[in-house]
Design a protein around this motif. Structure first.
Motif, mmCIF file in Angstrom:
data_model
loop_
_atom_site.group_PDB
_atom_site.id
_atom_site.type_symbol
_atom_site.label_atom_id
_atom_site.label_comp_id
_atom_site.label_asym_id
_atom_site.label_seq_id
_atom_site.Cartn_x
_atom_site.Cartn_y
_atom_site.Cartn_z
ATOM 1 N N UNK A 83 0.840 -1.206 0.000
ATOM 2 C CA UNK A 83 0.000 0.000 0.000
ATOM 3 C C UNK A 83 0.876 1.257 0.000
ATOM 4 N N UNK A 84 1.944 1.214 0.779
ATOM 5 C CA UNK A 84 2.789 2.408 0.895
ATOM 6 C C UNK A 84 3.663 2.631 -0.340
ATOM 7 N N UNK A 85 4.153 1.565 -0.963
ATOM 8 C CA UNK A 85 5.239 1.750 -1.939
ATOM 9 C C UNK A 85 4.966 1.240 -3.349
ATOM 10 N N UNK A 86 3.866 0.565 -3.601
ATOM 11 C CA UNK A 86 3.595 0.098 -4.968
ATOM 12 C C UNK A 86 2.636 1.032 -5.676
ATOM 13 N N UNK A 87 2.770 1.258 -6.967
ATOM 14 C CA UNK A 87 3.905 0.789 -7.741
ATOM 15 C C UNK A 87 5.177 1.523 -7.310
ATOM 16 N N UNK A 88 6.286 0.777 -7.265
ATOM 17 C CA UNK A 88 7.529 1.409 -6.840
ATOM 18 C C UNK A 88 8.665 0.415 -6.665
ATOM 19 N N UNK A 89 9.848 0.928 -6.263
ATOM 20 C CA UNK A 89 11.082 0.127 -6.293
ATOM 21 C C UNK A 89 11.274 -0.778 -5.081
ATOM 22 N N UNK A 90 10.222 -1.498 -4.696
ATOM 23 C CA UNK A 90 10.307 -2.420 -3.560
ATOM 24 C C UNK A 90 9.826 -3.802 -3.985
ATOM 25 N N UNK A 91 10.677 -4.815 -3.800
ATOM 26 C CA UNK A 91 10.314 -6.209 -4.103
ATOM 27 C C UNK A 91 10.053 -6.941 -2.795
ATOM 28 N N UNK A 92 8.939 -7.686 -2.753
ATOM 29 C CA UNK A 92 8.578 -8.466 -1.568
ATOM 30 C C UNK A 92 8.815 -9.943 -1.840
ATOM 31 N N UNK A 93 9.500 -10.620 -0.944
ATOM 32 C CA UNK A 93 9.728 -12.064 -1.052
ATOM 33 C C UNK A 93 8.802 -12.757 -0.055
ATOM 34 N N UNK A 94 7.924 -13.613 -0.603
ATOM 35 C CA UNK A 94 6.836 -14.214 0.187
ATOM 36 C C UNK A 94 6.703 -15.700 -0.127
ATOM 37 N N UNK A 95 6.011 -16.463 0.731
ATOM 38 C CA UNK A 95 5.795 -17.895 0.441
ATOM 39 C C UNK A 95 5.063 -18.068 -0.895
ATOM 40 N N UNK A 178 12.287 -9.667 2.511
ATOM 41 C CA UNK A 178 11.414 -10.823 2.697
ATOM 42 C C UNK A 178 10.446 -10.496 3.837
ATOM 43 N N UNK A 179 9.244 -11.050 3.732
ATOM 44 C CA UNK A 179 8.238 -10.868 4.767
ATOM 45 C C UNK A 179 7.792 -12.256 5.197
ATOM 46 N N UNK A 180 7.962 -12.587 6.490
ATOM 47 C CA UNK A 180 7.537 -13.925 6.907
ATOM 48 C C UNK A 180 6.153 -13.888 7.547
ATOM 49 N N UNK A 181 5.663 -15.070 7.907
ATOM 50 C CA UNK A 181 4.281 -15.162 8.388
ATOM 51 C C UNK A 181 4.079 -14.433 9.714
ATOM 52 N N UNK A 182 5.190 -14.130 10.411
ATOM 53 C CA UNK A 182 5.079 -13.350 11.659
ATOM 54 C C UNK A 182 5.286 -11.861 11.404
ATOM 55 N N UNK A 183 5.209 -11.479 10.130
ATOM 56 C CA UNK A 183 5.350 -10.067 9.743
ATOM 57 C C UNK A 183 6.753 -9.511 9.976
ATOM 58 N N UNK A 184 7.724 -10.424 10.086
ATOM 59 C CA UNK A 184 9.109 -9.948 10.187
ATOM 60 C C UNK A 184 9.585 -9.558 8.790
ATOM 61 N N UNK A 185 10.148 -8.361 8.700
ATOM 62 C CA UNK A 185 10.619 -7.844 7.418
ATOM 63 C C UNK A 185 12.142 -7.810 7.442
ATOM 64 N N UNK A 186 12.770 -8.521 6.495
ATOM 65 C CA UNK A 186 14.230 -8.609 6.481
ATOM 66 C C UNK A 186 14.775 -8.075 5.161
ATOM 67 N N UNK A 187 15.745 -7.218 5.249
ATOM 68 C CA UNK A 187 16.352 -6.640 4.048
ATOM 69 C C UNK A 187 17.269 -7.647 3.369
ATOM 70 N N UNK A 188 17.031 -7.913 2.068
ATOM 71 C CA UNK A 188 17.885 -8.837 1.318
ATOM 72 C C UNK A 188 18.798 -8.117 0.329
ATOM 73 N N UNK A 189 18.345 -6.976 -0.171
ATOM 74 C CA UNK A 189 19.194 -6.233 -1.104
ATOM 75 C C UNK A 189 18.876 -4.748 -0.980
ATOM 76 N N UNK A 190 19.905 -3.935 -0.891
ATOM 77 C CA UNK A 190 19.730 -2.487 -0.933
ATOM 78 C C UNK A 190 19.317 -2.095 -2.342
ATOM 79 N N UNK A 191 18.512 -1.047 -2.468
ATOM 80 C CA UNK A 191 18.088 -0.654 -3.806
ATOM 81 C C UNK A 191 17.422 0.701 -3.824
ATOM 82 N N UNK A 192 16.549 0.870 -4.815
ATOM 83 C CA UNK A 192 15.993 2.183 -5.130
ATOM 84 C C UNK A 192 15.040 2.779 -4.114
#
Ligand code: AMP
Ligand code: MG
Length: 334
Positions: A83-95, A178-192
């Protein structure tokens, strides 16, 4: 002959529906796109880029609903970030959902999804019935393309069509979390998308998983990546007793700002060396936009060694330094 460059969305959509490759503009870098649900089409991407199959692809979507259809979980944090960043330079990694080919995710149980902020590619995505797998449109390991000509120069003989959306507004790849089922958000790559904006939205600093791996969860974590042909060397290693003229080496200098150039330019800088400034005023966004095009320019100029100054570690400066670090990973001064 090579690829056509144009703005014909019908033609692009038609090729993609046939399982072919089309380069597409995004606000980050140009992508090499194919039907992300079709294994054969996706294998064409790996072949055209010489990309190893352990390196997973990002699926590009035209709506949040489409992104949800690609995941078995859509945690609250994903909703908040989209909601905050799409469309935009953020990729989410999910199950990942079951119907996504293993080739796309490199056999990981997760999938990377993003909605790009480029009018032409969004319109294309919204008329297709499938997401587009689209890594950067360059040979694996090289600098990403930030305009249609960059794509043509390297992949023009390997693809049919390049959609021309002009120069990329951001110019550096997406930030991946990445976003896990406990809503933990982990940075995998720096970017835009800068980390300040991200942590403000999730309400606390991000966990980081940016260590250098040779078998990375995210390809952007490879030690050496984003490398031009020339050796990239931090300016702090520039020999003060330079003998480059005698050696007849083609030397270049990449200054983050005009201030950097003025501060360091002196009698030891060889006359006739190439000098480029990423942003005269030292603006991190302008510098990010110019970074990859400038690295390509050094190769075009025939430079074999380029000395660079780092960006300040804030905003997009962190992502710029990340790319410079990887571009210089195996370079040593001669
Ligand atoms: P590129 O589009 O070439 O800049 O690279 C795509 C990036 O997406 C890779 O560098 C990976 O870091 C990332 N990626 C794609 N899928 C996954 C996944 N399932 N898990 C972690 N990272 C991923
Ligand atoms: Mg890439």
């Amino acid at each position: 002959m090579g690829a056509l460059i144009g703005i014909d969305l019908d033609y692009a959509a038609n090729l993609l529906e046939q399982g072919k490759l089309v380069a597409i503009p995004t606000e980050t870098v140009y992508g090499l796109a194919a039907n992300g649900l079709n294994t054969e089409a996706v294998s064409g991407i790996f072949a055209a880029k010489n990309r190893p199959t352990f390196d997973p692809l990002i699926l590009h979507v035209g709506s949040v609903a489409q992104a949800k259809s690609l995941c078995i979980e859509w945690p609250e944090a994903a909703e908040k970030l989209a909601t905050a960043f799409w469309p935009g330079p953020l990729t989410l990694v999910l199950p990942k959902a079951n119907h996504i080919p293993d080739l796309v995710t490199a056999d990981h149980p997760t999938v990377a999804v993003r909605m790009p902020n480029n009018a032409m590619s969004l319109a294309l995505l919204q008329r297709l019935s499938f997401p587009l797998a689209a890594p950067s449109a360059n040979p694996f390991g090289y600098v990403s393309p930030t305009n249609a000509q960059h794509v043509f120069d390297q992949l023009g003989e390997r693809i049919d069509y390049i959609l021309d959306g002009g120069p990329c507004a951001i110019g550096i790849e997406s930030t991946i979390v990445s976003v896990d089922t406990h809503n933990r958000v982990t940075l995998l790559r720096l970017g835009g998308l800068d980390l300040e904006a991200l942590s403000e939205t999730i309400g606390h600093p991000l966990e980081e998983s940016l260590s250098m791996h040779s078998n990375p969860q995210a390809p952007g974590q490879l030690d050496q990546h984003y490398s031009p042909g020339c050796a990239m060397i931090p300016f702090t290693n520039f020999p003060s007793n330079a003998t480059h003229k005698e050696k007849n080496l083609a030397i270049g200098f990449l200054w983050f700002s005009e201030n950097d150039r003025k501060q360091h330019a002196g009698p030891t800088i060889p006359i006739g060396a190439k000098n480029y400034v990423l942003s005269a005023s030292g603006d991190d966004r302008e510098a990010a936009m110019n970074l990859f095009g400038t690295l390509r320019q050094f190769d075009k100029d025939g430079c074999t060694q380029v000395y660079f100054t780092w960006a300040p570690e804030m905003g997009l400066g962190r992502a710029i330094n990340d790319r410079l670090k990887r571009a210089s990973a195996n370079s040593t001064p001669h």
